[in-house]
Scaffold this motif. Structure first.
Motif, mmCIF file in Angstrom:
data_model
loop_
_atom_site.group_PDB
_atom_site.id
_atom_site.type_symbol
_atom_site.label_atom_id
_atom_site.label_comp_id
_atom_site.label_asym_id
_atom_site.label_seq_id
_atom_site.Cartn_x
_atom_site.Cartn_y
_atom_site.Cartn_z
ATOM 1 N N CYS A 96 19.371 -19.991 10.570
ATOM 2 C CA CYS A 96 20.560 -19.683 11.377
ATOM 3 C C CYS A 96 21.587 -20.814 11.371
ATOM 4 O O CYS A 96 22.758 -20.592 11.647
ATOM 5 C CB CYS A 96 20.167 -19.349 12.805
ATOM 6 N N GLY A 97 21.142 -22.047 11.098
ATOM 7 C CA GLY A 97 22.050 -23.177 11.040
ATOM 8 C C GLY A 97 22.282 -23.895 12.353
ATOM 9 O O GLY A 97 23.050 -24.855 12.409
ATOM 10 N N ALA A 98 21.627 -23.479 13.421
ATOM 11 C CA ALA A 98 21.814 -24.130 14.719
ATOM 12 C C ALA A 98 21.432 -25.607 14.657
ATOM 13 O O ALA A 98 22.089 -26.454 15.260
ATOM 14 C CB ALA A 98 21.001 -23.419 15.800
ATOM 15 N N CYS A 99 20.405 -25.924 13.914
ATOM 16 C CA CYS A 99 19.968 -27.321 13.803
ATOM 17 C C CYS A 99 20.995 -28.161 13.046
ATOM 18 O O CYS A 99 21.193 -29.332 13.367
ATOM 19 C CB CYS A 99 18.598 -27.403 13.146
ATOM 20 N N ASP A 100 21.642 -27.574 12.053
ATOM 21 C CA ASP A 100 22.706 -28.285 11.319
ATOM 22 C C ASP A 100 23.777 -28.777 12.287
ATOM 23 O O ASP A 100 24.212 -29.922 12.228
ATOM 24 C CB ASP A 100 23.416 -27.368 10.318
ATOM 25 N N ASP A 101 24.216 -27.865 13.130
ATOM 26 C CA ASP A 101 25.291 -28.171 14.071
ATOM 27 C C ASP A 101 24.890 -29.220 15.096
ATOM 28 O O ASP A 101 25.731 -29.961 15.587
ATOM 29 C CB ASP A 101 25.740 -26.898 14.790
ATOM 30 N N CYS B 278 17.664 -31.611 16.982
ATOM 31 C CA CYS B 278 17.430 -30.342 16.287
ATOM 32 C C CYS B 278 16.351 -29.508 16.970
ATOM 33 O O CYS B 278 16.427 -28.276 16.982
ATOM 34 C CB CYS B 278 17.061 -30.591 14.835
ATOM 35 N N VAL B 279 15.361 -30.159 17.533
ATOM 36 C CA VAL B 279 14.245 -29.452 18.172
ATOM 37 C C VAL B 279 14.752 -28.563 19.302
ATOM 38 O O VAL B 279 14.396 -27.392 19.398
ATOM 39 C CB VAL B 279 13.186 -30.437 18.706
ATOM 40 N N ASP B 280 15.601 -29.121 20.143
ATOM 41 C CA ASP B 280 16.116 -28.380 21.288
ATOM 42 C C ASP B 280 17.090 -27.278 20.885
ATOM 43 O O ASP B 280 17.283 -26.315 21.628
ATOM 44 C CB ASP B 280 16.801 -29.327 22.266
ATOM 45 N N SER B 281 17.694 -27.387 19.723
ATOM 46 C CA SER B 281 18.692 -26.400 19.308
ATOM 47 C C SER B 281 18.100 -25.186 18.605
ATOM 48 O O SER B 281 18.772 -24.168 18.471
ATOM 49 C CB SER B 281 19.719 -27.055 18.383
ATOM 50 N N CYS B 282 16.870 -25.264 18.155
ATOM 51 C CA CYS B 282 16.272 -24.184 17.371
ATOM 52 C C CYS B 282 15.888 -22.993 18.261
ATOM 53 O O CYS B 282 15.045 -23.124 19.151
ATOM 54 C CB CYS B 282 15.040 -24.679 16.620
ATOM 55 N N PRO B 283 16.502 -21.813 18.004
ATOM 56 C CA PRO B 283 16.228 -20.653 18.850
ATOM 57 C C PRO B 283 14.842 -20.030 18.639
ATOM 58 O O PRO B 283 14.399 -19.239 19.456
ATOM 59 C CB PRO B 283 17.328 -19.660 18.459
ATOM 60 N N VAL B 284 14.152 -20.376 17.544
ATOM 61 C CA VAL B 284 12.840 -19.801 17.285
ATOM 62 C C VAL B 284 11.728 -20.861 17.266
ATOM 63 O O VAL B 284 10.622 -20.598 16.798
ATOM 64 C CB VAL B 284 12.836 -18.999 15.968
ATOM 65 N N ASP B 285 12.019 -22.039 17.779
ATOM 66 C CA ASP B 285 11.037 -23.140 17.837
ATOM 67 C C ASP B 285 10.381 -23.429 16.498
ATOM 68 O O ASP B 285 9.168 -23.622 16.417
ATOM 69 C CB ASP B 285 9.972 -22.849 18.901
#
Length: 59
Positions: A15-20, A47-54
């Motif tokens: 999803c790219g959430a960790c990139d951001d 990045c850990v906290d940003s990942c929507p699927v852990d």
């Protein structure tokens, strides 16, 4: 080469959430998932906290 304290598992949905969330830009897309550049990562954990699927785990 550095050893990572965090890894992105196969649960990654790309999803790219960790990139951001990465302040150093240490995460990039490779194929159908994201990977962490061990030489750029400082293991801040953002990045850990940003990942929507852990999908990012501490080793």
């Amino acid at each position: 080469m550095n050893t990572l304290a965090h890894t992105i598992t196969e649960d990654c949905i790309n999803c790219g959430a960790c990139d951001d969330s990465c302040p150093l830009g240490a995460i990039e897309e490779k194929g159908d998932a994201r990977v962490i550049d061990a030489d750029a990562c400082t293991d801040c954990g953002a990045c850990v906290d940003s990942c929507p699927v852990d999908a990012i785990k501490a080793d």
